[in-house]
Design a protein around this motif. Structure first.
Motif: not given
Length: 320
Positions: A132-139, A121-128
């Motif tokens: 990686s956690f870095r990608e999620a933080a960047e998004r 759930d923490l890795l999910t951003v706007d349904g995607v």
């Protein structure tokens, strides 16, 4: 005797930080590891149960992980978060270095995002679901917009020694590619130089000492300080003339001249390592060698013999 604690003396809970299935588990040395792994209790940590609390308590979904101890208490034996009815308490997530990769970016997310019910759930951003956690933080725009690297140094300044801050700064330069290197330097020079300022009165000399220390750290990581937008090192303050710190340290190691006689007393295993390592040195091949053995088996004896051999060879070369 009853001991009363003021708010300033109440111990701050240290909240663990770990990637999925990588939390610490304490168990008896005689325990069967299969039973340890099968234990439901051992699958729990403060972080996994923080996610679970977000599922079960609507009020929890608006609280950051670092602030959780202010509203919930950790039940150590049964491992769950219980709504707090006692005094307020402050928590702190254990630190993470940018060089740690995803563990560091997991901390960034936990410091900004609430209401998540699992790692996925923490890795999910706007349904995607991010990879990686870095990608999620960047998004989410957390890395650039919230000055994550600046915050990392600022937080470390609350507890770290100046030498540790300098190493963290060097690590950030190498692994995080900050856009405003000079701004980062200007904002954090004072805490990074606190130890030098105690013994030196010249601000220029203090700055130069910090730069020299950071240059040595960057060299150990395979980088050159001139590649970063930092103040220049003045030759007047540089006794090494840019020579790598490791080279200087190795070349100034002292040894006992009597150690040149140790090679004749090596046993068969020591001699095999001695010959192979020195042969690589003589050929100029380089290489990495791992010498292993229990305490008292002669590793230091071997090191002394090799060091004496190399120093004597260098002396003979210079004398010739």
């Amino acid at each position: 005797m009853i001991r009363l604690l003021s708010a300033s003396t109440i111990p701050t809970p240290m909240l663990p930080l770990h990637l999925p299935n990588m939390h610490r588990v304490a168990f008896n040395a005689q325990a069967d590891l299969k039973n340890v792994l099968a234990s439901e209790n051992n699958s729990k940590s403060m972080l996994t149960e923080y996610f679970k609390a977000n599922q079960e308590h609507p009020r929890a979904r608006h609280i950051l992980y670092k602030d959780f101890p202010g509203s919930f208490t950790w039940q150590k034996k049964k491992k769950f978060w219980k709504p707090r009815v006692e005094r307020f308490q402050i928590g702190r997530i254990v630190s993470a270095n940018p060089a740690e990769g995803d563990r560091y970016y997991l901390r960034v997310l936990l410091n900004h995002v609430t209401g998540k019910t699992s790692f996925d759930d923490l890795l999910t951003v706007d349904g995607v679901l991010c990879g990686s956690f870095r990608e999620a933080a960047e998004r989410l725009g957390l890395i650039e917009a919230d000055n994550t690297l600046d915050n990392c140094l600022t937080e470390a300044e609350q507890w770290a020694m100046p030498c540790s801050l300098r190493r963290l700064f060097a690590t950030i330069l190498v692994h995080c590619e900050p856009g405003d290197v000079r701004g980062l330097w200007d904002r954090h020079l004072d805490p990074m130089s606190d130890d030098y300022r105690r013994s030196r009165t010249s601000p220029i000399e203090v700055e130069q000492m910090v730069l020299l220390d950071i240059r040595g750290m960057l060299q150990s990581m395979g980088k050159d300080i001139v590649d970063f937008a930092l103040p220049s090192i003045d030759d007047a303050f540089d006794p090494t003339e840019g020579e790598a710190r490791e080279v200087i340290e190795e070349s100034t190691v002292e040894f006992d001249v009597d150690d040149t006689k140790l090679a004749s007393s090596l046993n068969l295993e020591q001699r095999a390592a001695y010959d192979e390592i020195l042969a690589a040195v003589e050929r100029g091949d380089g290489g990495v060698f791992f010498v292993d053995g229990l305490g008292g088996t002669g590793k230091t004896f071997l090191y002394r013999a090799m060091l004496a051999k190399l120093h004597k060879a260098e002396w003979d070369r210079q004398a010739a």
